[in-house]
Design a protein around this motif. Structure first.
Motif, PDB file in Angstrom:
ATOM      1  N   SER A 127       0.827  -1.201  -0.019  1.00  0.00           N
ATOM      2  CA  SER A 127      -0.044   0.057   0.068  1.00  0.00           C
ATOM      3  C   SER A 127       0.868   1.378  -0.040  1.00  0.00           C
ATOM      4  N   ALA A 128       1.883   1.332   0.626  1.00  0.00           N
ATOM      5  CA  ALA A 128       2.732   2.480   0.706  1.00  0.00           C
ATOM      6  C   ALA A 128       3.620   2.699  -0.626  1.00  0.00           C
ATOM      7  N   ARG A 212       7.976   8.292   0.801  1.00  0.00           N
ATOM      8  CA  ARG A 212       9.025   7.640   1.142  1.00  0.00           C
ATOM      9  C   ARG A 212       9.335   7.145   2.310  1.00  0.00           C
ATOM     10  N   ALA A 213       9.010   7.971   3.337  1.00  0.00           N
ATOM     11  CA  ALA A 213       9.244   7.630   4.840  1.00  0.00           C
ATOM     12  C   ALA A 213       8.192   6.283   5.210  1.00  0.00           C
ATOM     13  N   ASP A 214       6.872   6.332   4.376  1.00  0.00           N
ATOM     14  CA  ASP A 214       6.053   5.191   4.942  1.00  0.00           C
ATOM     15  C   ASP A 214       6.440   3.952   4.103  1.00  0.00           C
ATOM     16  N   GLU A 221       9.184  -2.673   8.936  1.00  0.00           N
ATOM     17  CA  GLU A 221       7.892  -3.363   9.620  1.00  0.00           C
ATOM     18  C   GLU A 221       7.812  -4.986   8.969  1.00  0.00           C
ATOM     19  N   VAL A 222       8.020  -4.957   7.700  1.00  0.00           N
ATOM     20  CA  VAL A 222       8.098  -6.554   7.492  1.00  0.00           C
ATOM     21  C   VAL A 222       9.100  -7.213   8.048  1.00  0.00           C
ATOM     22  N   GLU A 372      13.665   6.503  13.826  1.00  0.00           N
ATOM     23  CA  GLU A 372      14.786   7.752  13.182  1.00  0.00           C
ATOM     24  C   GLU A 372      14.229   8.064  12.061  1.00  0.00           C
ATOM     25  N   ILE A 373      13.570   7.377  11.154  1.00  0.00           N
ATOM     26  CA  ILE A 373      12.730   7.891   9.776  1.00  0.00           C
ATOM     27  C   ILE A 373      11.875   8.779  10.078  1.00  0.00           C
ATOM     28  N   GLU A 374      11.109   8.386  11.100  1.00  0.00           N
ATOM     29  CA  GLU A 374      10.090   9.565  11.674  1.00  0.00           C
ATOM     30  C   GLU A 374      10.524  10.871  12.020  1.00  0.00           C
ATOM     31  N   LEU A 375      11.682  10.654  12.771  1.00  0.00           N
ATOM     32  CA  LEU A 375      12.345  12.182  13.237  1.00  0.00           C
ATOM     33  C   LEU A 375      12.962  12.708  11.958  1.00  0.00           C
ATOM     34  N   ARG A 376      13.541  12.103  11.032  1.00  0.00           N
ATOM     35  CA  ARG A 376      14.096  12.818   9.870  1.00  0.00           C
ATOM     36  C   ARG A 376      12.972  13.459   9.053  1.00  0.00           C
TER      37      ARG A 376
END
Length: 539
Positions: A127-128, A212-214, A221-222, A372-376
């Motif tokens: 989906s992402a 791209r973050a998703d 997550e996989v 970390e990705i969410e923070l970026r």
């Protein structure tokens, strides 16, 4: 611990238990009884013990049927629906720990649920990735009545890319008829207008954007759900090993209780004959009957423990359809394997290896990478939006002169929310979530170290207890042997013989339980180090 002693003791003291006190059925009467009367009236000689024959003694196994006074208990026992599982019977194919673990891997619903969770994560990743799907847009307008009659058709294809947020598009449109001056841009040449363009963000959404973050987070997550599945498997393996060894312990303890009852039954027959001949007082027979009832009650308790252990094991041992499978007494091993003394190890190296192997720690590391990705992304959102767009267009066919030349244009757009509260709030939340995961990661590492150290401690203690239980069993045998000789010589009494018998049985049970704790601790250590439960040779 010597292998010979371990094999004898782990066989639950069966031979010596009967040999010690089974002879009381033909014991030498008190001094003064003529030898010829001994030979005639003592009954059959003490039986030689055969473990396989003993397990098939229906009278010992189901005292409820062999004893008319306890016949009413037989349907009560059968009402549980599990009496067949505890029935004494010839040993068949031994159920091994490897078989239980294999059934766990193939059919356990909890692992299946973990697999479905991974599939859901793969669906989220798909989906992402849809954020970069091509988009086809169409629009049509017809105005047949009014001062300005005209028609417009517009076709456009857009393609976002992961290259610094670059987006490209191309399209064709046609506008024919009469247009007001303010709608003049809708008019095209007769063949319509071909156009194409690009847009690129320079600051916000350039290095990273939501799509791209998703995708990156979904990909992680996989992997994280795979690690969680492996961690769940390790957890279930530890529980399955504990359930398996508890089942073995319960079954072997049940054997001990049956053999203890067999002793009292063997003695009861001989005592009744001696009482009938006047060689013994009648009260001794009453006391032995009390011992029989007490040991029958102990068997009931041991049967319940074995049934409970079989039910607990059935949550891990399943058939080909995935249904819980009850393991009966016919699948019990003859004895525990001989335990191995724990060896000295390089604890630091083992801890380092455990930190590398443990999937629950890997899952926490994956969570940190997602944070970390969410923070970026949140940090990038504090930048102003500066988007650069450019396009080229060309009308086709005959039409107004001002529509025929090639058109090229570029646009710069700037957007800056003044307080930036949304972006600053997102950044604050992402930073706090990363700090939270870091704290959880520190605890996860500490927990791995504690798990390994605790497992080593439990294994060392379990081995020592098994060694001491083996020695205690040997002493209990010696004491029971001595008490039996006193009873045969008329210098002891049945109460002391019974106490020594119970002490031997208790010592045998204690050793079985100590060995069960040893092998459970060994499985816990294998799980703590991330290796998974290893197979154990057992027969």
């Amino acid at each position: 611990m010597k292998a010979q002693r371990g094999a004898r003791a782990l066989a639950l003291g069966t031979g010596l238990l009967l040999a010690l006190v089974g002879a009381t059925a033909s014991a030498t009467p008190p001094t003064g009884v003529p030898p010829e009367k001994n030979a005639r009236d003592q009954g059959p000689p003490a039986p030689s013990f055969d473990p396989e024959v003993s397990r098939d003694r229906k009278g010992v196994d189901n005292f409820r049927r062999s004893d008319p006074r306890e016949a009413a208990l037989s349907p009560v026992a059968e009402s549980s629906g599990l009496s067949a599982e505890t029935a004494a019977q010839e040993r068949g194919e031994v159920l091994t720990l490897a078989e239980v673990i294999a059934a766990l891997d193939l059919h356990d619903p909890r692992l299946e649920a973990a697999d479905r969770k991974r599939e859901a994560a793969e669906g989220k990743l798909l989906s992402a990735r849809g954020g970069f799907d091509s988009k086809l847009k169409m629009r049509g307008l017809v105005q047949p009545l009014g001062y300005y009659t005209h028609g417009v058709a517009d076709l456009r294809i857009e393609q976002p890319t992961p290259l610094w947020g670059l987006g490209v598009w191309a399209g064709w449109r046609v506008g024919l008829g009469d247009f007001a001056v303010y709608d003049g841009k809708l008019l095209t040449a007769a063949g319509g207008e071909l156009r194409a363009g690009v847009s690129v963000p320079l600051l916000r959404d350039g290095p990273i954007d939501r799509t791209r973050a998703d995708i990156r987070q979904a990909r992680i997550e996989v992997a994280r759900t795979g690690s969680l599945r492996d961690a769940k498997r390790l957890e279930l393996e530890a529980k399955a090993a504990e359930a398996y060894w508890s089942w073995v312990v319960a079954g072997l303890v049940l054997d001990i209780e049956r053999q203890l009852l067999a002793i009292a039954l063997e003695r009861d027959a001989g005592l009744r004959r001696q009482i009938d001949l006047g060689n013994r007082e009648g009260i001794i027979g009453v006391d032995n009957r009390r011992l029989v009832l007490d040991r029958e009650g102990r068997i009931v308790g041991a049967e319940r423990q074995f049934q409970a252990a079989a039910l607990a094991l059935s949550l891990y041992l399943r058939d080909e359809r995935g249904a819980p499978l009850l393991a009966g007494a016919d699948r019990l091993p003859q004895r525990f394997p001989a335990p191995e003394a724990p060896a000295l190890i390089d604890l630091e190296a083992e801890l380092a290896a455990a930190l590398e192997r443990r999937p629950d720690l890997a899952a926490t590391l994956d969570t940190r990478e997602q944070a970390e990705i969410e923070l970026r992304w949140a940090k990038n959102q504090r930048n102003p939006r500066i988007d650069l767009s450019s396009w080229v267009a060309k009308d086709l066919g005959p039409g107004p002169e001002d529509k025929l030349p090639v058109e090229v244009a570029a646009v710069v757009e700037l957007e800056l929310p003044i307080p930036l509260r949304k972006a600053r709030g997102q950044y604050q939340r992402a930073r706090a979530e990363l700090a939270q995961v870091d704290a959880e990661l520190r605890f996860a590492r500490d927990r791995v170290a504690v798990d390994v150290l605790d497992a080593h401690s439990a294994l060392a203690a379990a081995y020592q207890r098994a060694r001491l239980a083996d020695e205690q069993l040997e002493l209990a045998h010696d004491l029971a042997d001595a008490e039996l000789r006193r009873f045969e010589l008329g210098d002891g009494d049945l109460l002391l013989v019974n106490l020594r018998e119970l002490a031997v049985a208790q010592a045998a049970s204690d050793e079985v339980e100590a060995l069960g704790r040893y092998f459970t601790a060994r499985a816990a250590l294998e799980v703590a180090t991330g290796l998974g439960v290893q197979p154990v040779s057992i027969e």
